[in-house]
Design an enzyme around this catalytic site. Structure first.
Site, mmCIF file in Angstrom:
data_model
loop_
_atom_site.group_PDB
_atom_site.id
_atom_site.type_symbol
_atom_site.label_atom_id
_atom_site.label_comp_id
_atom_site.label_asym_id
_atom_site.label_seq_id
_atom_site.Cartn_x
_atom_site.Cartn_y
_atom_site.Cartn_z
ATOM 1 N N LYS A 1 -6.518 -13.451 10.386
ATOM 2 C CA LYS A 1 -5.878 -12.494 11.570
ATOM 3 C C LYS A 1 -5.806 -13.600 13.173
ATOM 4 O O LYS A 1 -4.979 -14.078 12.858
ATOM 5 C CB LYS A 1 -6.325 -11.173 11.592
ATOM 6 C CG LYS A 1 -6.591 -9.757 10.142
ATOM 7 C CD LYS A 1 -6.552 -9.076 10.248
ATOM 8 C CE LYS A 1 -6.937 -8.294 8.834
ATOM 9 N NZ LYS A 1 -7.594 -7.586 8.546
ATOM 10 N N TYR B 1 -15.168 -4.339 3.265
ATOM 11 C CA TYR B 1 -13.288 -4.806 2.624
ATOM 12 C C TYR B 1 -13.461 -5.866 2.779
ATOM 13 O O TYR B 1 -13.869 -6.949 4.138
ATOM 14 C CB TYR B 1 -12.448 -4.297 3.968
ATOM 15 C CG TYR B 1 -11.161 -5.220 2.946
ATOM 16 C CD1 TYR B 1 -9.843 -4.340 2.315
ATOM 17 C CD2 TYR B 1 -10.475 -5.636 4.077
ATOM 18 C CE1 TYR B 1 -9.089 -4.744 2.218
ATOM 19 C CE2 TYR B 1 -9.431 -6.522 4.010
ATOM 20 C CZ TYR B 1 -8.588 -6.047 2.707
ATOM 21 O OH TYR B 1 -7.101 -6.525 2.381
ATOM 22 N N ASP C 1 -17.820 -12.670 7.201
ATOM 23 C CA ASP C 1 -16.166 -12.468 7.231
ATOM 24 C C ASP C 1 -15.682 -11.913 8.537
ATOM 25 O O ASP C 1 -15.496 -10.532 9.001
ATOM 26 C CB ASP C 1 -16.061 -11.638 6.051
ATOM 27 C CG ASP C 1 -14.052 -11.352 6.003
ATOM 28 O OD1 ASP C 1 -13.476 -11.551 7.178
ATOM 29 O OD2 ASP C 1 -13.928 -10.370 5.569
ATOM 30 N N TYR D 1 1.310 -0.748 0.156
ATOM 31 C CA TYR D 1 0.232 0.180 -0.057
ATOM 32 C C TYR D 1 0.756 1.274 0.131
ATOM 33 O O TYR D 1 0.480 2.183 0.478
ATOM 34 C CB TYR D 1 -1.158 -0.580 1.314
ATOM 35 C CG TYR D 1 -1.967 -0.940 1.630
ATOM 36 C CD1 TYR D 1 -2.756 -1.593 0.245
ATOM 37 C CD2 TYR D 1 -1.912 -1.554 2.293
ATOM 38 C CE1 TYR D 1 -3.500 -2.821 0.608
ATOM 39 C CE2 TYR D 1 -2.427 -3.572 2.977
ATOM 40 C CZ TYR D 1 -3.096 -3.572 2.071
ATOM 41 O OH TYR D 1 -4.054 -4.612 2.501
#
Ligand code: PLP
Length: 398
Positions: free
Chosen positions: A250, A133, A223, A6
């Site tokens: 994660k 996202y 999600d 990014y």
């Protein structure tokens, strides 16, 4: 050389070089700083946790990896049993993969193939949320709505297979009325939309979504790559509203190694089960069910349960609310708090320029993005450390 994520490589400032990490602290050669980002929200137990480190070492002495194609092993079996016993409802079938994005891809593939297996090939569409996202791979970018990826829209045009709606019940009802017979699934980051700007919404929206999905036979995917394991102040949002497919990533491994899982309920699993080979789920990441990852994930979940992490998270929320009470500034649009997440949204993103260096000088690592200054701390953080993180955020505006 390293190509960093990014970042405009020409203008990026040099990253902090980490030489050691322990507890909530990241150490550079010059100083130490509290990681208020938990390495992209994953390091929930802090760095160098003795139990987690030992789990990896012990497994590495045995074997680090064997594929799940035609082989199996105890770490993967134990982790799938653990997930089965700790996840709500009949979310019992664990498909492992190496990252959150891939696990979301698998969930979306499952939903599509579930209907194709039943001969309903017209159900090609996905209902998703604005500001969503779901990862960085192509299909996850398509169901997502991250402004960083709008170059994809420029290149390909509006997707015919994804509909985005805001988190408002009238929009939800309208979308189901219009598209219900073409939808295979609805996918959401439940209660907290992370990378789309730490946006928080009410459980009533998810309850309504569950009802409509039931009414029209659409699969509901949560999600929880970011929200799973307590981040919203709930263990899983799936404890409150039960999805058909749940995605975890994660924090699954306590942030030790990349791994993720797509967990299906019995209805979804049965949609693939049968004598026809072509109805099998066609997916298989090379490193799915990696033994080091499964071993450390198992220990991470055990720690989470044994050491009453939900209490730690509720305390983080309480301290955060106390510290941020009455905090306002003309530059600030809103301060949002949910569980172990706090976000300060500003009107003009330029006013966050320089914050990272300011935080570093105060002994805090922070990584604001777009208009959002936020903290998602490791759950083991001490009160005075959390207070330092929050006071640094407030001081920036003084
Ligand atoms: C981070 C994230 C992903 C992607 O996970 P990776 O491991 O980075 O591929 C997917 N969904 C959500 C909600 C996330 O926060």
């Amino acid at each position: 050389m390293i190509w960093y994520p990014y970042e405009q490589m020409k203008t990026m400032k040099p990253p902090f070089k980490i030489v050691d990490a322990k507890g909530v602290y990241l150490k550079t050669p010059e100083r130490e700083m509290i990681d208020s980002v938990s390495s992209w929200w994953s390091v929930i137990h802090g760095y160098k946790h003795p139990v987690l480190t030992e789990a990896i070492k012990a497994q590495a002495d045995n074997f680090s990896h064997v594929m799940l194609g035609g082989l199996t092993h105890e770490p993967a079996e134990k982790l799938s049993e653990k997930l089965q016993s700790c996840l709500p409802g009949d979310l019992d079938y664990s498909f492992f993969s190496d990252s959150g994005s891939v696990a979301v891809e698998v969930a979306l593939k499952m939903a599509l193939q579930y209907y194709v297996n039943r001969g309903q090939t017209q159900r090609t569409m996905v209902l998703s949320l604005t500001h969503a996202y779901h990862g960085d791979t192509f299909k996850t970018m398509e169901v997502g709505d991250d402004e960083d990826y709008h170059f994809i829209l420029e290149a390909y045009g509006e997707s015919k297979n994804v509909v985005h709606i805001p988190t408002e019940i009238p929009a939800l009802k309208k979308a189901f009325e219009k598209y219900h017979d073409r939808l295979n699934c609805m996918i959401v980051e439940p209660l907290l939309q992370g990378a789309g700007g730490m946006r928080m919404y009410d459980i009533s929206f998810l309850k309504e979504a569950r009802q409509l999905c039931d009414e029209y036979g659409v699969l509901l995917i949560f999600d929880e790559v970011a929200t799973g394991f307590g981040r919203t102040g709930n263990r899983f949002v799936a404890d409150l509203v039960l999805p058909d497919i749940l995605v975890l990533g994660k924090a699954l491994t306590g942030g030790y190694i990349g791994h993720a899982v797509t967990v299906a309920n019995k209805k979804v699993y049965d949609g693939f089960y049968g004598d026809e080979p072509e109805k099998a789920l066609m997916h298989g990441p090379t490193f799915m069910g990696n033994a080091l990852a499964c071993s450390v994930a198992l220990k991470s979940i055990e720690l989470f349960e044994q050491e009453n992490y939900m209490e730690k998270i509720h305390k983080i929320e309480k301290i955060t609310r106390r510290e941020m009470a009455g905090f306002e500034d003309p530059r600030i649009k809103e301060v949002r708090i949910m569980g172990g997440c706090v976000c300060v949204e500003v009107y003009d993103r330029l006013c966050l320029n320089g914050y990272q260096q300011f935080a570093y000088e105060h002994g805090v690592f922070s990584r604001p993005f777009l208009n959002y200054l936020y903290a998602m701390v490791p759950y083991i953080i001490a009160e005075e450390e959390l207070v330092l993180v929050l006071r640094t955020m407030k001081e920036w505006f003084h």
